[in-house]
Design a protein around this motif. Structure first.
Motif, mmCIF file in Angstrom:
data_model
loop_
_atom_site.group_PDB
_atom_site.id
_atom_site.type_symbol
_atom_site.label_atom_id
_atom_site.label_comp_id
_atom_site.label_asym_id
_atom_site.label_seq_id
_atom_site.Cartn_x
_atom_site.Cartn_y
_atom_site.Cartn_z
ATOM 1 N N ARG A 1 88.095 -9.715 -34.271
ATOM 2 C CA ARG A 1 88.756 -10.808 -33.550
ATOM 3 C C ARG A 1 89.442 -10.309 -32.284
ATOM 4 O O ARG A 1 89.502 -11.037 -31.281
ATOM 5 C CB ARG A 1 89.797 -11.479 -34.449
ATOM 6 N N ARG A 2 90.020 -9.129 -32.382
ATOM 7 C CA ARG A 2 90.763 -8.543 -31.243
ATOM 8 C C ARG A 2 90.223 -7.152 -30.939
ATOM 9 O O ARG A 2 90.795 -6.143 -31.348
ATOM 10 C CB ARG A 2 92.247 -8.473 -31.580
ATOM 11 N N PRO A 3 89.091 -7.050 -30.225
ATOM 12 C CA PRO A 3 88.472 -5.739 -29.963
ATOM 13 C C PRO A 3 89.385 -4.783 -29.209
ATOM 14 O O PRO A 3 89.194 -3.564 -29.269
ATOM 15 C CB PRO A 3 87.237 -6.102 -29.121
ATOM 16 N N ASP A 4 90.389 -5.327 -28.531
ATOM 17 C CA ASP A 4 91.266 -4.486 -27.719
ATOM 18 C C ASP A 4 92.484 -3.981 -28.480
ATOM 19 O O ASP A 4 93.321 -3.288 -27.910
ATOM 20 C CB ASP A 4 91.761 -5.279 -26.506
ATOM 21 N N VAL A 5 92.576 -4.293 -29.762
ATOM 22 C CA VAL A 5 93.837 -4.052 -30.470
ATOM 23 C C VAL A 5 94.227 -2.585 -30.488
ATOM 24 O O VAL A 5 95.413 -2.251 -30.364
ATOM 25 C CB VAL A 5 93.770 -4.617 -31.909
ATOM 26 N N LEU A 6 93.269 -1.679 -30.591
ATOM 27 C CA LEU A 6 93.620 -0.258 -30.657
ATOM 28 C C LEU A 6 93.890 0.335 -29.280
ATOM 29 O O LEU A 6 94.296 1.510 -29.173
ATOM 30 C CB LEU A 6 92.527 0.538 -31.370
ATOM 31 N N ASP A 7 93.685 -0.452 -28.221
ATOM 32 C CA ASP A 7 94.053 -0.004 -26.879
ATOM 33 C C ASP A 7 95.533 -0.231 -26.623
ATOM 34 O O ASP A 7 96.089 0.278 -25.642
ATOM 35 C CB ASP A 7 93.238 -0.763 -25.814
ATOM 36 N N LEU A 8 96.180 -1.015 -27.491
ATOM 37 C CA LEU A 8 97.609 -1.292 -27.339
ATOM 38 C C LEU A 8 98.421 -0.147 -27.908
ATOM 39 O O LEU A 8 97.928 0.669 -28.697
ATOM 40 C CB LEU A 8 97.966 -2.584 -28.078
ATOM 41 N N ASP A 9 99.708 -0.080 -27.513
ATOM 42 C CA ASP A 9 100.563 0.916 -28.155
ATOM 43 C C ASP A 9 100.790 0.502 -29.604
ATOM 44 O O ASP A 9 100.544 -0.646 -29.982
ATOM 45 C CB ASP A 9 101.881 1.075 -27.399
ATOM 46 N N ASP A 10 101.260 1.437 -30.420
ATOM 47 C CA ASP A 10 101.343 1.189 -31.858
ATOM 48 C C ASP A 10 102.204 -0.030 -32.201
ATOM 49 O O ASP A 10 101.875 -0.797 -33.111
ATOM 50 C CB ASP A 10 101.879 2.434 -32.586
ATOM 51 N N ALA A 11 103.300 -0.188 -31.501
ATOM 52 C CA ALA A 11 104.199 -1.311 -31.800
ATOM 53 C C ALA A 11 103.497 -2.643 -31.541
ATOM 54 O O ALA A 11 103.547 -3.567 -32.373
ATOM 55 C CB ALA A 11 105.476 -1.209 -30.979
ATOM 56 N N ALA A 12 102.813 -2.743 -30.409
ATOM 57 C CA ALA A 12 102.115 -3.986 -30.086
ATOM 58 C C ALA A 12 100.926 -4.195 -31.017
ATOM 59 O O ALA A 12 100.655 -5.318 -31.465
ATOM 60 C CB ALA A 12 101.651 -3.962 -28.630
ATOM 61 N N ALA A 13 100.213 -3.108 -31.325
ATOM 62 C CA ALA A 13 99.066 -3.216 -32.233
ATOM 63 C C ALA A 13 99.521 -3.663 -33.619
ATOM 64 O O ALA A 13 98.865 -4.489 -34.276
ATOM 65 C CB ALA A 13 98.336 -1.879 -32.318
ATOM 66 N N GLN A 14 100.641 -3.128 -34.061
ATOM 67 C CA GLN A 14 101.146 -3.504 -35.388
ATOM 68 C C GLN A 14 101.476 -4.986 -35.445
ATOM 69 O O GLN A 14 101.226 -5.646 -36.464
ATOM 70 C CB GLN A 14 102.380 -2.674 -35.729
ATOM 71 N N GLU A 15 101.999 -5.531 -34.342
ATOM 72 C CA GLU A 15 102.307 -6.963 -34.317
ATOM 73 C C GLU A 15 101.031 -7.803 -34.398
ATOM 74 O O GLU A 15 101.003 -8.859 -35.033
ATOM 75 C CB GLU A 15 103.086 -7.319 -33.043
#
Length: 556
Positions: free
Chosen positions: A210-224
């Protein structure tokens, strides 16, 4: 004649006796009951009314019983009345009065046994309420089966019921869930306090889709992202599993809404108005010890954060503000310590917890295979889940097995037993009667035998002991439904159905009670009367299974 109707007849006889003897009628109850004696030789039904009233009117109980017996012996439908012991009334019905019940059951159909016993009560019934951090485990499944059956029973006895599932998409458990998803997506080990199991990897993969970019985010944003998307996916799965299990809720209530709508502040203000709130050590407390709790409870911590108990208070108030007279909560065995604090909380709001709150506790459930408990789900990693149970024994057997026992007793569900096509499998035993009665009706139609119109029904022909025994068993069903609802004990319905099934088998196997004509044998009114009795049994078996959320198959 149903037991309820017979009880009305007994009470009417008491009114007549009081009038004849000049006794004070104000001591007479509005309703009375009759019961089946344990020993059938003592009659069809028994009444203790004479003993209940004798002291109030100053008449010896056997003397009053004699007057009641004389009056009842003149009542059509009553074959005989005997006095036993200190003043018991043992009553026997004639065949016509007893047999009439078969027609009443068939004509009432699925509503037979329903009543207005709890009419006027508006009940909020909350059950399951698992947070969306994993599939519903077997303990929660118990409440799914029992809670859903209880909602059906309460509605069958006239209560207005709202079923509710409460969940939290914030807090420490959800944090651990989100961290577990992030770790799985990154190919890292499960956090030490995280959730394991294949479902975590499955959800993590779906979030990445659903969110292919999720692991490009920092950990805090990815966790959200994993928190929001993961909770939504997990909760959709929970609802899907419950739906396949036949359980639907009127309301899915999110704890977050309580915070967003300011309902915790509203609850705190209401409790302050009641004079039950105090400040100590920088925190805000509720004085629950005023109502028997073992200690006072913190509502707001010194850092300003609300406690879970504060949310419990707000949620209880929300239910009461929605117009529910009684709040019923079903909790697991690990929540036994909550009972005292929740009752005290209700009292702090100015309610009487005996009237406005019920907390039901369900004990542990084990799924057993080859004599050993199944400890771990391949998918969930740590627990046996709803889907595991259904895969092992099916929906019907699962629901019946979970509802068959008192909720305050631990149970072991033996896979071999509950999948066995034999009489020692309780659900098979009952469903077999459902199928057999349906088969008899089909075969009767093929033979040209029909019940005919009610006017052509001859209940007096149901005069064999086995027929009489079956009629009495059918007559008990309304009382079983009422007691099961009032006592919150659906297992009473299951046990009744098993007893009824045994009674039907004894009737069916009796050569002198044959329903279908043999060969070219002429169809008689007795065949028709027995078909009414067969179909009445089918009606009650199907209705009782329906209250448990279990199917009544026409073929097996």
């Amino acid at each position: 004649m149903t037991p309820a109707k017979l009880a009305e007849v007994v009470l009417a006889a008491a009114h007549a006796v009081f009038d004849q003897r000049g006794l004070d009628p104000s001591v007479l109850p509005d309703v009375t009951t009759v019961e089946r004696p344990r020993n059938p030789e003592h009659g069809d039904y028994a009444s203790t009314l004479a003993m209940q009233l004798a002291k109030r009117v100053g008449v010896p109980p056997r003397d009053l019983a004699a007057s009641l017996a004389e009056q009842l012996n003149r009542t059509p439908g009553i074959k005989s009345v005997e006095i036993a012991g200190p003043g018991f009334l043992n009553l026997r019905l004639d065949a016509a009065a007893a047999g009439q019940l078969a027609r009443e059951v068939v004509e009432a159909g699925p509503t037979y046994g329903h009543s207005a016993r709890l009419a006027g009560q508006k009940i909020n019934l909350e059950f399951v309420s698992a947070n969306p951090t994993g599939p519903v485990h077997i303990g929660g499944v118990r409440w799914a089966a029992v809670g859903d059956a209880l909602s059906r029973l309460l509605r069958a006895t006239g209560a207005e019921v709202g079923t509710e599932y409460y969940f939290n998409d914030a807090g420490a458990q959800i944090d651990r869930f989100a961290r577990s998803l992030l770790a799985a997506a990154k190919g890292e080990p499960t956090p030490e306090d995280g959730y394991g199991g294949a479902y975590i990897a499955e959800i993590a993969t779906e979030v990445r889709t659903r969110r292919p970019d999720v692991l490009d985010l920092d950990d805090a944003a990815a966790q959200e992202v994993f928190r929001a998307e993961g909770v939504a996916l997990m909760f959709d799965e929970i609802k899907s599993s419950l739906t396949q299990f036949g359980v639907h809720f009127d309301t899915y209530f999110n704890e977050k809404d309580l915070h967003d709508r300011g309902e915790l502040d509203l609850a705190l203000a209401r409790l302050r108005d009641q004079g039950r709130v105090f400040e100590a050590d920088g925190a805000t407390w509720l004085r629950t010890t005023d109502f028997g709790d073992d200690k006072d409870r913190v509502l707001r911590k010194s850092d300003g954060d609300w406690t879970y108990f504060a949310a419990d208070c707000a949620y209880y108030l929300d239910k009461r503000e929605r117009g529910f007279d009684r709040v019923v909560m079903m909790l697991g065995a690990d929540h036994h310590g909550y009972v005292g604090r929740l009752r005290a909380m209700s009292a702090c709001f100015g309610d009487d917890p005996d009237r406005s709150l019920e907390v039901l506790i369900g004990q542990l459930v084990n799924l057993v295979r080859d004599g050993q408990p199944m400890r771990m789900s391949k998918r969930a990693g740590t627990v046996v889940t709803l889907d595991d149970l259904v895969d092992a024994i099916g929906v019907d057997a699962s629901r019946y097995a979970l509802a068959r026992y008192s909720s305050d007793s631990p149970i072991d569900i033996d896979v071999e037993l509950w999948t066995r096509a034999s009489r020692d499998n309780p659900v098979y035993y009952v469903q077999y009667v459902a199928a057999r009665t349906a088969s008899v009706s089909r075969n009767a139609a093929d033979a040209g035998l029909s019940r005919g119109d009610a006017a052509d029904f001859h209940p007096e022909l149901l005069d064999h002991d086995k027929e009489h025994e079956l009629l009495k068993a059918l007559g008990e069903y309304p009382a079983v439904v009422a007691a099961s609802a009032e006592l919150r004990e659906p297992h009473r319905v299951a046990r009744y159905l098993e007893e009824l099934s045994g009674t039907y088998h004894r009737f069916y196997d009796e050569p002198k009670c044959r329903i279908l004509p043999r060969g070219d044998e002429e169809i008689t009114d007795r065949h028709r009367a027995r078909l009414w009795l067969n179909d009445a049994t089918r009606t009650v078996i199907a209705a009782g299974l329906g209250l448990l959320g279990v199917s009544a198959p026409e073929r097996m």
